[in-house]
Each structure stands twice: as structure tokens, then as C-alpha cells.
Design an enzyme around this catalytic site. Structure first.
Site, PDB file in Angstrom:
ATOM      1  N   HIS A   1       0.826  -1.222   0.000  1.00 51.09           N
ATOM      2  CA  HIS A   1       0.000   0.000   0.000  1.00 51.09           C
ATOM      3  C   HIS A   1       0.856   1.267   0.000  1.00 51.09           C
ATOM      4  O   HIS A   1       0.348   2.347  -0.265  1.00 51.09           O
ATOM      5  CB  HIS A   1      -0.917   0.009   1.229  1.00 51.09           C
ATOM      6  CG  HIS A   1      -1.979  -1.048   1.160  1.00 51.09           C
ATOM      7  ND1 HIS A   1      -3.304  -0.754   0.970  1.00 51.09           N
ATOM      8  CD2 HIS A   1      -1.909  -2.402   1.218  1.00 51.09           C
ATOM      9  CE1 HIS A   1      -4.012  -1.876   0.932  1.00 51.09           C
ATOM     10  NE2 HIS A   1      -3.178  -2.903   1.092  1.00 51.09           N
TER      11      HIS A   1
ATOM     12  N   ASP B   1       3.578   9.554  -0.566  1.00 54.96           N
ATOM     13  CA  ASP B   1       2.401   8.784  -0.146  1.00 54.96           C
ATOM     14  C   ASP B   1       2.111   7.738  -1.219  1.00 54.96           C
ATOM     15  O   ASP B   1       2.165   8.053  -2.417  1.00 54.96           O
ATOM     16  CB  ASP B   1       1.189   9.725  -0.001  1.00 54.96           C
ATOM     17  CG  ASP B   1       0.162   9.209   1.002  1.00 54.96           C
ATOM     18  OD1 ASP B   1       0.080   7.982   1.194  1.00 54.96           O
ATOM     19  OD2 ASP B   1      -0.553  10.039   1.591  1.00 54.96           O
TER      20      ASP B   1
END
Ligand code: ADP
Ligand code: F6P
Length: 473
Positions: A163, A371
Site C-alpha cells: 500500500h 504517499d
């Protein structure tokens, strides 16, 4: 004997956390973070078993059913929590994989516990997976699980999804047990990443570190093929749109605006309180614009929601002090009695309350230094119906690859962030609506169900390519 499933998800977190209230009562609460937001609707649709840590320490609760999902808690002792979760996962791997924006800490005892806990997760998966089942391992906390699980159960189809970003080779090479981590991941049939570049880094690393041959995105390991690929994660777009259109959420959004003094511009930030999220730099940009006279308190107000996260890890404690100092400074210099410049909320909220904030906000600031994806950016877009609104988005968030109509900025350049914020505040409503519509259309077709389906189909194909494996006993 444990109940067995043909579809098993293995993640550090369960969708719910067991917490103890101040009066000593034990309760279940939705877990924080993007992984749970994304996987919960997938598991609700597919059914199956979700293996994960229940949030506390000591003995794990017994397996139970939640919304059609079989929940299988894995225990962690207090020492394991400190070494595996706070240490190796969140003080070593997390900063290293996020471009080392904070210095990674390396400790031998953390690695040993990481190994031990990964083995426990692998054993739990081996126990509950049916013959030939699909097991989908999630994220950086469990990178050794695929190889450990293959050793225990060669009959399984094993997928892994990361992720968070996957670092460039030269950063990955800092990690003391780097070859073991890489071999761990290579136990999968398919390794998925958020970005194409990350998948390429992984394939090249396999050759660089282990001398493995690859062709395209397919690596040769011990006579097997391991595929790598990009599968950008997303949100349950329909559900978010439905939530935002709910009359109660709409009414709450109006109430929020009124409570904030009906300013012209509400600027919103919603993040876990994490140093990768660029919260400080966004506050500084706002302060400088107030100081320059380009924004005025009363006309513009900033709301920063900072969800408590990993509170015992030192990097996070330091960040909290810095962010709270900056909020105090801005309010001290620019606020008036009853009119603060920044509203800072160090709390968790319900999905409804968050949706109401998204509906109320004119500008959403998502400014991470790095991110994997950033689902908050996608949630904001999905909530804006036909009302426009502006998304200021860091080029270093995975979401920037898809949300091209946002106001993109380089978070390392303070003037660039200020400029993007001013442009977002000053753009005509018709243009804002046009941009928002394009991004919404994208999210309707690229939602979390499509993400899961694409990954699981690719996993089927990848697993078909290997030799038929012996059945488990
Ligand atoms: P990360 O996975 O790093 O936390 P994401 O932006 O991808 O970052 O996902 C964060 C998820 O957590 C989103 O679904 C968001 O709605 C949710 N969230 C963030 N802050 C809060 C909060 N204060 N209360 C409840 N949910 C939150
Ligand atoms: O999305 C990245 C991630 O680290 C997930 O793995 C995790 O569930 C989420 O952020 C929240 O972090 P934590 O589980 O450490 O609270």
C-alpha cells in the site's frame, strides 16, 4: 479445527480494533487508515476470512463473524507490539520506503521479532486457507509472509499488495536484512504496487540483489515465475457519493460552515498525524499567506484534522509537538477572540462527519512529501457532487498520477505550495466544477471494486503459469 476459506486476506490490521474505554470496558472500533477503508468493501462483497491483529496486546479474541467476513485475530504481546509494529514496521521500514523523509532506525532485535510475528501470520493463513485457496497478503508489515506461507502451503495462490511506496534500489539497499525481505515478497505469485515505477524498481532490485533473471514484469525464481505490476488502489466511490448526498450529511455540512463563522473559504486537511503527510508545510504555507496579506482571517479558515497515529513512536511524538506549536503560533499571531485562524482536531471521526467536512470544504489540501496513494484526496473528489471545490495535491502522492485536474504542487517548494493554494482559492467556480467532473468520472470507473477485481484476475493468471503443486494435508 479452524473454519477454512477459499479467500483469505492477511493484513496487520483487522477492520476493527479492540479498545479499552476509560471505565475499563472493551469495545470494537473501526481501525484507522487507508488499508481498512479499501479492503472492507472488498471483503464484504467477496466474503472470506480476514486475518489480522486486533489492536491490543495479550491473548487474541476468538474468531468471529462481522458483516459476512470471518474475522481471525492474531495475538501480539506488548514486546512484539513494540518491536515488530512500532519498531521494525514503523521506525525502520515506513520511513525507509517513504524516501527516508525521517531517518530510519535499524535494530537487530526488531528484525528478529518481525520475523517471528510474520511466521505467526503465515501459520494462521496456512491453517484457515482451503486447498488451492487465494491468499492476499497486505502491506509492509508482512513482507516475509508470502515465502513463509509458500513453504507451508505450496498449493495456495499467493498475492501481495504494497500500500505504500516501494523505494528506489539505493534506498532499499540500506536495509540490513534486505535479501530476506526480497525473498519474502518473491514467495508470491503476484506482487502489486501502487505505481508503475515501484513495480519496475522491484523487478530491477531482484536482478541487482539476487541476480535473478526477468523478462518484462516477470521474474524467474526457483523455476517459478513471479509477476510484478501496478494496481492503483481506490475508494468505494458510489458509497462516498451516496454518503455526501445524504440530507443529514448535507445539513451537517451547513452547520459546520455556520460554526466556522460562514467564511468565504474553508481550507481542509484530513490526515493521520504522520510526518509523511506534509501537515507542517501546509500550515506554514497558510501562515505565510496570512502574513503576506494574501489571505485574511475571517475570510479564510483552515481546519486540520489529524488522526492520532503510532503515538509511542518517537518520530510521531516529535511531529505532534511541531504541528501543535505551529498551530499555536498561527492562532497567536493571526487569530482574534472567537475567530481562530486554524481549527486543529486531534481526533477520529465517523464516515458521516468526515463526509460533511468534505462537503463543507472549498479547498482540500493533500500535501504529502511521499504517499503510496492517499485515499483522502479521492474521497474529497467523490464527495463534491456538482459543487466544484478545489483539491491541492502533492505530486508525490500516488493519487497525483490519476487526479490530474487538481492543483498539483511540489511539497518541497514552499512558494509552489502557496501558489497552488492561492490558485485554488481564486479559480472561477465554473472551472472548478469542470475539473471536479473529470476527476469524478475517473473515480466512478476506477473504484476499489475494480482495483480488487483487476488484482485478483491477474493473480489467477500468474498462479496458473506455475507447476501444479501438491495438495496440503
Ligand atoms: P493512510 O492509509 O496513510 O492513513 P489514506 O489517505 O490513504 O492514508 O487513508 C486514510 C483513511 O483514513 C481515509 O479513508 C480517511 O477517510 C480515514 N481517516 C482519516 N482521518 C480520519 C479521522 N480523523 N477519523 C476517521 N477516519 C479518518
Ligand atoms: O496505508 C498504509 C497503512 O500503514 C496501513 O498499512 C495501515 O493500516 C494504515 O496505514 C494505518 O496505520 P496503522 O495501522 O499503523 O495505524
Amino acid at each position: 479445527m479452524a473454519e477454512r476459506s477459499s479467500f483469505v486476506v492477511v493484513a496487520n490490521r483487522l477492520p476493527v480494533d479492540e479498545v479499552t474505554t476509560p471505565d475499563g470496558e472493551r469495545q470494537w472500533r473501526t481501525s484507522p487508515g487507508g488499508l481498512v477503508t479499501a479492503l472492507h468493501p472488498v471483503l464484504t462483497e467477496h466474503g472470506g476470512t480476514w486475518i489480522g491483529w486486533a489492536g491490543g496486546t495479550g491473548e487474541a479474541p476468538d474468531p468471529f463473524e462481522l458483516e459476512g467476513i470471518r474475522i481471525h485475530p492474531v495475538p501480539l504481546s506488548a514486546e512484539e507490539l513494540e518491536r515488530y509494529y512500532e519498531g521494525q514496521s514503523n521506525a525502520t521500514i515506513w520511513p525507509l520506503y517513504h524516501d527516508a523523509v525521517e531517518t530510519p532506525v535499524y535494530k537487530r532485535r526488531w528484525r528478529e521479532t518481525y520475523r517471528l510475528v510474520n511466521q505467526r501470520f503465515a501459520e494462521a493463513a496456512a491453517k484457515v486457507a482451503d486447498d488451492g485457496a487465494t491468499v492476499w497478503v497486505q502491506d509492509y508489515q508482512l513482507q516475509l509472509v508470502p515465502a513463509m506461507l509458500r513453504e507451508l502451503r505450496p498449493d495456495l495462490k499467493i498475492g501481495f499488495f504494497l500500500h505504500i511506496p516501494f523505494p528506489p534500489i539505493e534506498l532499499f539497499m540500506q536495509m540490513p536484512f534486505r535479501a530476506e525481505v526480497l525473498r519474502g515478497l518473491l514467495g508470491s505469485d503476484l506482487v502489486g504496487f501502487q505505481q508503475r515505477l515501484a513495480a519496475q524498481n522491484f523487478v530491477r532490485l531482484a536482478r541487482h540483489l539476487l541476480g535473478l533473471r526477468y523478462e518484462g514484469q516477470s521474474i524467474q525464481v526457483d523455476g517459478r515465475k513471479v509477476k510484478a505490476g501496478a494496481f492503483p488502489i481506490s475508494i468505494d466511490t458510489k458509497e462516498m457519493e451516496r454518503l455526501a448526498a445524504d440530507p443529514k450529511v448535507q445539513a451537517r455540512a451547513k452547520e459546520i460552515r455556520a460554526e466556522l463563522g460562514d467564511p468565504k473559504t474553508i481550507i481542509l486537511g484530513v490526515d493521520r498525524l504522520d510526518y509523511t503527510k506534509g501537515i507542517e508545510l501546509r500550515l506554514k504555507a497558510f501562515r505565510e499567506l496570512l502574513a503576506d496579506g494574501k489571505l485574511k482571517v475571517g475570510d479564510a479558515v483552515m481546519v486540520q484534522v489529524a488522526t492520532p497515529s503510532r503515538e509511542r513512536v518517537e518520530h510521531y511524538q516529535t511531529l505532534r509537538v511541531k504541528v501543535e506549536r505551529e498551530v499555536g503560533r498561527i492562532n497567536g499571531e493571526f487569530g482574534r477572540v472567537g475567530v481562530p485562524a486554524v481549527h486543529y482536531l486531534h481526533q477520529s471521526y465517523s464516515k458521516q462527519e468526515l463526509a460533511a467536512m468534505y462537503v463543507a470544504a472549498d479547498v482540500m489540501m493533500v500535501t504529502p512529501l511521499r504517499d503510496g496513494m492517499n485515499l483522502v484526496a479521492k474521497e474529497y473528489v467523490a464527495c463534491r457532487a456538482d459543487t466544484g471545490g478545489a483539491l491541492v495535491l502533492s505530486e508525490f502522492a500516488g493519487a497525483a498520477t490519476e487526479l490530474r485536474q487538481s492543483f498539483l504542487c511540489n511539497p518541497h517548494d514552499p512558494d509552489g505550495v502557496k501558489d497552488a493554494l492561492l490558485r485554488a482559492v481564486g479559480t472561477e467556480p465554473a472551472e472548478l466544477k469542470r475539473r471536479m467532473r473529470v476527476m469524478q468520472r475517473h473515480l466512478r470507473t476506477h473504484d476499489v471494486a475494480q482495483w480488487a477485481q483487476t488484482f485478483l484476475e491477474a493473480l489467477e493468471v500468474a498462479a496458473e503459469g506455475r507447476e501444479p503443486a501438491p495438495q496440503s494435508t
